[in-house]
Design an enzyme around this catalytic site. Structure first.
Site, PDB file in Angstrom:
ATOM      1  N   GLN A   1       0.813  -1.215   0.000  1.00 30.89           N
ATOM      2  CA  GLN A   1       0.000   0.000   0.000  1.00 30.89           C
ATOM      3  C   GLN A   1       0.842   1.258   0.000  1.00 30.89           C
ATOM      4  OE1 GLN A   1      -1.496  -1.015   4.140  1.00 30.89           O
ATOM      5  NE2 GLN A   1      -1.588   1.226   4.260  1.00 30.89           N
TER       6      GLN A   1
ATOM      7  N   CYS B   1      -5.128   0.182   3.530  1.00 30.66           N
ATOM      8  CA  CYS B   1      -5.005  -1.214   3.962  1.00 30.66           C
ATOM      9  C   CYS B   1      -6.316  -1.971   3.867  1.00 30.66           C
ATOM     10  CB  CYS B   1      -4.472  -1.265   5.384  1.00 30.66           C
ATOM     11  SG  CYS B   1      -5.547  -0.489   6.607  1.00 30.66           S
TER      12      CYS B   1
ATOM     13  N   HIS C   1      -5.695  -0.651  11.513  1.00 31.50           N
ATOM     14  CA  HIS C   1      -5.117  -1.291  10.332  1.00 31.50           C
ATOM     15  C   HIS C   1      -5.909  -2.552   9.999  1.00 31.50           C
ATOM     16  CE1 HIS C   1      -2.021  -1.970   7.386  1.00 31.50           C
ATOM     17  NE2 HIS C   1      -1.547  -3.072   7.959  1.00 31.50           N
TER      18      HIS C   1
ATOM     19  N   ASN D   1       0.233  -8.969   5.418  1.00 36.85           N
ATOM     20  CA  ASN D   1       0.208  -7.520   5.531  1.00 36.85           C
ATOM     21  C   ASN D   1       0.360  -6.901   4.145  1.00 36.85           C
ATOM     22  OD1 ASN D   1       0.181  -4.970   6.712  1.00 36.85           O
ATOM     23  ND2 ASN D   1       1.697  -5.488   8.266  1.00 36.85           N
TER      24      ASN D   1
END
Length: 449
Positions: free
Chosen positions: A69, A75, A369, A390
């Site tokens: 990102q 996210c 997040h 992630n």
């Protein structure tokens, strides 16, 4: 005349007592010597936890690389698109595949601008320093979001492959673009409120809104490019076979290549505050992005149930979209979360004793997040640690994948998206309850970025 001392004053005697207490403990001087020369996290890090954190799991779904990102707060849409691509790449028979995050970002910005300005119209009779009005104008077009907002965009605008609308400098580094967008939203809000003051009526206020949206659309096109209305789609699969799928709209592409049944998914949260009983649904006033989209609705559940549902989904081959307070007790480079990873209490000789509910109440924690669970290590039917995809590139953790010990899940996990069928029958019925409305500034209305 002797002045009266304010009993709340921080006086010299009190400060002298603080100094004396600090200097009386040799350990304080030792910590000062170390922390003034090194990052406090290096000092507080529990090496035993690090040594035990092996990136091995009994069940792993991912056989793909992570996305990035970059310097943006997308996210939540990266996690959503990564959830979809797990099945889409199998339909396409490709090893790697990405949907366009820029495309989703474009439509989120214009839709959210419309959503906020509609709220400005609705609150135009309130003073400018009204708390709700202030909240609407504080950061109207940030990058953050959550699951229901993502689904609203998918249903209305569809999705395209990344090659069709690739990343730009501004999609990957959104601060300057957002500054101009926020200016236009606030200027539009001023114009709307001026129309209200002049008794211009709803038609005039909506015209002022449309003028602001026209400028916002132009800025988005300049920064992100024009979103495609249709496109040619062709690709070569991992076996070397060429495919052509003719001309498609983004909605047609989503209909054909998104296999995840997003309409079956619901938002489950863990909010342990006494003011938020479990088994009830909640919404947050003025939280959303698409005026005619999905209503934001959470079902508050016990943390052990949330763990159980996430584990069962992974065992059934389904990655799990989730939201958490990522910055707490995290080592970014090692890709590790544990509730006791950093022993700040002993470093500072100070108490860090608030529980999860108190941290919510006193603004010490919130969902910050969104990511994807792609694996779990199960021992005796219980999760021991979780594998997390992630969106911070592959330079951190295990090539971009992180390890979350189960202790951290309980303390800092807030939300997952799960099919309704994974819930007990009573909680499935609870989803039909009219949600309790939380104020816009409630911490459960925080957005993942």
């Amino acid at each position: 005349m002797t002045s009266q001392t304010n009993p709340g004053t921080l006086d010299s005697a009190t400060l002298a007592g603080f100094r004396e207490a600090f200097e009386s403990q040799p350990s304080h001087q030792l910590m000062q010597n170390v922390v003034t020369q090194h990052d406090v996290n290096d000092v507080a890090l529990d090496r035993n936890i690090v040594a035990a954190a092996t990136h091995t799991f009994s069940n792993v779904l991912d056989d793909w690389g992570v996305t990035n990102q970059a310097r943006s707060g997308r996210c939540w849409m990266f996690a959503g698109l990564n959830l979809f691509r797990a099945e889409s790449k199998n339909l396409l028979n490709v090893k790697e595949f990405e949907f366009s995050q820029s495309y989703v970002m474009f439509w989120d910005k214009i839709e959210r601008a419309n959503y906020i300005l509609e709220a400005v119209i609705e609150t135009a009779d309130r003073p400018i320093d009204d708390r709700v009005v202030a909240w609407l104008l504080h950061q109207p077009l940030g990058d953050g979001g959550q699951w229901d907002m993502f689904v609203s965009l998918m249903k209305k605008h569809g999705v395209v492959p990344k090659a069709v609308m690739p990343e730009t400098e501004s999609s990957s580094n959104s601060a300057r673009m957002n500054a101009s967008l926020n200016y236009q939203v606030r200027q539009g809000a001023r114009n709307i409120r001026q129309m209200f003051t002049k008794e211009g009526g709803l038609v005039a206020m909506r015209q002022a809104k449309e003028e602001a949206l026209r400028s916002i659309y132009q800025i988005l096109c300049i920064h992100l490019g024009n979103p495609p209305t249709d496109f040619d789609w062709q690709w070569k699969d991992k076996d070397g076979e060429f495919h052509r799928d003719a001309r498609m709209t983004p909605l047609e592409f989503a209909e054909k290549y998104i296999a995840t049944p997003m309409e079956e998914y619901v938002c489950l949260v863990h909010d342990p505050r006494q003011s938020s009983p479990p088994g009830r649904t909640y919404t947050v006033q003025y939280l959303g992005n698409v005026v005619d989209g999905e209503r934001i609705k959470y079902l508050n559940v016990d943390i052990d149930l949330m763990k159980d549902i996430a584990m069962r989904m992974l065992l059934d081959g389904k990655p799990v979209w989730m939201g958490c307070d990522t910055g707490k007790q995290m080592h970014r480079d090692k890709g590790l979360w544990d509730a006791d990873l950093f022993d700040y209490a002993n470093v500072y000789n100070a108490e860090f004793a608030m529980d999860k509910a108190e941290r919510l109440e006193y603004h010490q924690t919130a969902m910050t997040h969104a990511m994807l669970f792609t694996g779990v290590d199960v021992v005796d039917g219980k999760p021991r640690r979780w594998r997390v995809e992630n969106s911070w590139d592959d330079k951190v953790g295990d090539k971009g994948f992180f390890l979350m010990n189960d202790s951290w899940f309980a303390e800092y996990m807030f939300e997952i998206a799960a099919p309704k069928s994974y819930l007990p029958e009573a909680l499935q019925q609870a989803l039909d309850l009219e949600p309790i409305v939380l104020p816009p500034w409630d911490p459960m209305g925080s957005l993942a970025d």
